[in-house]
Design a protein around this motif. Structure first.
Motif, short mmCIF file in Angstrom:
data_model
loop_
_atom_site.label_atom_id
_atom_site.label_comp_id
_atom_site.label_asym_id
_atom_site.label_seq_id
_atom_site.Cartn_x
_atom_site.Cartn_y
_atom_site.Cartn_z
N ASN A 75 53.62 39.81 38.45
CA ASN A 75 52.31 40.43 38.68
C ASN A 75 52.10 40.74 40.16
O ASN A 75 51.51 41.77 40.51
N ARG A 79 51.32 44.38 41.74
CA ARG A 79 50.14 44.65 42.58
C ARG A 79 50.54 45.25 43.91
O ARG A 79 49.88 46.16 44.43
N LYS A 82 51.55 48.92 43.44
CA LYS A 82 50.36 49.75 43.25
C LYS A 82 49.62 49.96 44.57
O LYS A 82 49.10 51.04 44.84
N ASP A 232 41.95 52.78 39.96
CA ASP A 232 43.40 52.77 39.83
C ASP A 232 43.79 53.69 38.68
O ASP A 232 43.76 53.31 37.51
N ALA A 235 46.33 52.49 36.20
CA ALA A 235 46.10 51.26 35.45
C ALA A 235 46.23 51.51 33.96
O ALA A 235 45.57 52.39 33.41
N ASP A 241 47.63 45.61 32.82
CA ASP A 241 46.33 45.69 33.47
C ASP A 241 45.22 45.34 32.48
O ASP A 241 45.38 45.45 31.26
N ARG A 242 44.09 44.97 33.03
CA ARG A 242 42.92 44.64 32.22
C ARG A 242 42.21 45.93 31.80
O ARG A 242 42.20 46.91 32.53
#
Length: 714
Positions: A75, A79, A82, A232, A235, A241-242
């Motif tokens: 993760n 991140r 990104k 984002d 995403a 991703d959430r």
């Protein structure tokens, strides 16, 4: 740590039991699990705040910590990548800081520059006017009066120039004062923070103060010149991703469900389900956009969320503009199939809804079978036979249900039911199927209708079944109708279709359930007039959207219910559309192995033997006279015609099955001769009488005469 990274197939039974207690809807109890003394004493802790632990005990072990650390590294890498990609855009932190500094400078500068420019322009204009007036005054060849007038104009222009210069300098002084004030307000805290940092922490404090200043500038410049905030755009749920409000709106816009300037209204927050298997949100579409438009854009939505089509599920709400969106973190129904509840069931009451499958949320999908018919379709290997086994096995465990089964494939799927079926054909013989349907139409259905007349009611009910033993369920199951039609003669085809349509149309009120299963239910496989009145539909994997529509109804595939999208790895998965639901639901039917089917049917045989309702064909020592007595008693009219008797006898003796090329007259003659021959062999003489059936007066036997002959024989 994100819950989606924790394996869902946890080996920790305590975790599985704990999660099952906190599902959005109560989970069904496992059919085969036996709880020991320790399990009986175990109780789930109360959780009034809903703070269900999302990290099982095994994750706190050494191996669990290693796994979580590995997930954290993955993760973190994602991140960072990104963040790097973001820096290249206008939403990068460098671009934000520059915009913040520029906006701060513009605020300090203010709007006074416009006033200074206007005053300077006025000064320049008055100076030009003064120069023009002075040039005109200095001309020599001008009369005295004109000379005086030009002198006055020159003096006025000079005064105007002086006044304009004064206003210009006043504007400059006012602008400097205002800018100094705003500069002190904007830069004073920065200087104070920098000085305090240097004095208290030295160089480290200065760096911290400078970093804070840059963060402040970045905050001020977080919006672009067009007013957009950073989102984002890469995403996706498929990347771990959430789900967010911005993501949902972005995906629905890119899928062309809503316009570029429109937004969906979220009726609930984007939440991860309690078992951590999916993201869910309830939303409201903008005005003028029907739910069918969103349902038909499943592939586009899957692309936007970065998942497969099978992971997207949309369900219509109570209103046309309401939707429930569910995005699973992995393809559903790819694990082991669910064990059916009939394994632990004793008796079954068909008047109650019978569990058939499990939905994506883990909810049990039950079907009410009274006044219902069903169509199961799908390509070979899709699991339609396993799905159709659910209502058949439920009916087998209800002792007041009579089974009439036919397998056009001539296979062994229905062989285990032979001991409890009233009539069964496992050879794919059209003549035997014709005998079954003839018996149903001429013997069974008239008897059921007579029960309704005797009680002066409109249809069967559970209360009526408690009053009259003649109230029984009649389950008619035909697998591969097309195979029967291909092997039948033209005359048999017409008669088979006529009888099946009549039984399907008229039998609903009398607890007659007609179930058809086929690979592709077109007009050749199942007649259109019959297919259209089959209320419950189950569509397994299909080769084309058109085949899916043939099962579920025209337009369903384009509306998002396309069985072609079901994967081969999703055995037993299909869209289930019942009479209680207006929209199909993706489910996985319960699966029973061959051994489990035989175990259930052994229990069904024992229940029927204890109740005394086993088929006549399996009872030992039954004579032709006993068959005639049962046939006459079954009509409810105290007599039985020859046609009714022949149809009944065809269920228990192949000698009474009409041949493919045999005419009705020749069949009646042969069957009548066979009955007389068998009665003569027993030394029994039963008189043939004339019956009354509507406007016809056929010949047959009276129940009283048959009973009297039986008493004489004994």
């Amino acid at each position: 740590m994100s819950i989606e990274r924790i394996p869902s197939n946890s080996p920790d039974p305590e975790w599985e039991q704990l999660v099952a207690g906190y599902l959005n809807t109560p989970a069904p109890e496992p059919a085969l699990q036996s709880a020991g003394p320790a399990a009986a004493k175990q109780t789930l802790p109360a959780d009034p705040m809903g703070d269900t632990p999302l990290v099982p005990g095994w994750a706190r072990t050494t191996g669990g910590w290693k796994g979580r650390t590995a997930v954290g590294r993955v993760n973190s890498t994602r991140r960072f990548r990104k963040w790097v990609r973001r820096q290249r855009t206008e939403h990068g932190h460098g671009a934000q800081t520059f915009r913040g500094m520029r906006r701060t400078f513009l605020w300090i500068q203010g709007t006074e520059g416009t006033q200074i420019t206007a005053a300077r322009h006025e000064v320049q204009q008055t100076q030009r006017d003064y120069k023009a007036a002075k040039w005109a005054h200095d001309r020599r060849l001008v009369s005295g009066k004109e000379k005086d007038k030009r002198r006055r104009d020159m003096e006025e222009s000079f005064d105007d120039s002086v006044s304009a210069m004064s206003r210009y300098r006043a504007a400059q002084r006012d602008a400097r004062l205002r800018r100094l004030t705003r500069g002190a307000v904007a830069l004073g805290p920065i200087a104070a923070a920098e000085g305090a940092g240097l004095s208290l922490l030295g160089g480290t404090g200065g760096l911290l103060a400078a970093g804070t200043t840059l963060l402040t500038f970045a905050f001020l410049g977080r919006r672009t010149s067009a007013g957009e905030l950073y989102t984002d755009r890469d995403a996706k749920i498929g990347d771990g991703d959430r789900m967010t409000d911005e993501m949902v709106n972005r995906v629905y816009r890119s899928a062309k469900v809503i316009g570029a300037e429109e937004e969906v209204k979220l009726l609930s927050p984007c939440t991860l389900t309690a078992d951590g298997s999916a993201w869910e949100v309830r939303l409201e579409l903008p005005d003028g956009i029907p739910a069918s438009k969103a349902l038909g854009a499943t592939a586009q939505l899957a692309n936007g969320f970065g998942v497969s089509v099978q992971q997207i599920s949309q369900a219509k709400g109570a209103r046309e503009d309401w939707l429930t969106l569910r995005v699973t973190l992995k393809v559903p129904f790819t694990g082991k199939p669910n064990k059916g509840p009939l394994l632990a069931a004793g008796k079954v009451n068909l008047w109650e809804p019978q569990p058939m499958a499990v939905s994506e949320r883990g909810d049990v999908t039950a079907v009410e079978w009274f006044e219902k018919t069903a169509l199961f379709g799908g390509e070979p290997g899709s699991g339609k036979s396993a799905a159709a086994n659910n209502p058949l096995l439920s009916a087998a465990l209800d002792v007041i249900a009579d089974l009439y089964l036919a397998d056009g494939k001539g296979g062994f799927d229905l062989s285990p039911f032979e001991g409890i079926a009233q009539m069964i054909d496992t050879d794919g013989d059209p003549a035997k199927l014709l005998a079954i349907l003839t018996h149903l139409w001429e013997v069974v259905l008239p008897g059921l209708k007579q029960v309704v007349k005797d009680h002066s009611v409109r249809k069967f009910s559970e209360a009526l079944a408690a009053q009259d033993d003649r109230v029984r369920w009649t389950v008619v199951y035909i697998d591969e109708w097309a195979s029967y039609m291909a092997a039948a003669s033209p005359e048999q085809q017409k008669e088979l279709e006529r009888l099946l349509r009549l039984i399907t149309q008229q039998g609903r009120a009398y607890a007659v359930i007609v179930i058809a299963a086929t690979q592709k239910p077109d007009s050749n496989a199942v007649p259109t007039g019959i297919r259209d009145i089959l209320s419950t539909r189950w569509a397994g994997r299909c080769m084309t959207p058109e085949a899916s529509d043939t099962i579920l109804g025209k337009g369903r595939a384009s509306a998002g219910y396309n069985a072609q999208r079901i994967l081969k790895s999703q055995r037993g998965v299909g869209y289930l559309q019942t009479g209680e639901t207006s929209e199909p639901t993706l489910t996985q039917s319960y699966f029973y192995t061959d051994d489990e089917v035989e175990a259930i049917l052994r229990r069904a045989y024992e229940l029927r033997a204890a109740a005394g309702v086993l088929p006549v064909a399996v009872e030992p020592g039954v004579t032709i006279l006993d068959h005639l007595i049962k046939a006459a008693a079954g009509t409810g009219q105290g007599n039985v015609t020859r046609a009714e008797a022949f149809a009944y006898l065809a269920t228990v003796d192949d000698d009474f099955v009409q041949g493919a090329n045999e005419t009705d007259g020749a069949y009646a003659t042969r069957a009548g001769t066979e009955i007389k021959t068998r009665l003569d062999a027993m030394g029994i003489d039963v008189p043939v009488a004339t019956m009354q059936r509507g406007t016809q007066r056929p010949r047959g036997w009276r129940l009283d005469d048959l009973i009297a002959a039986n008493d004489r024989d004994r």
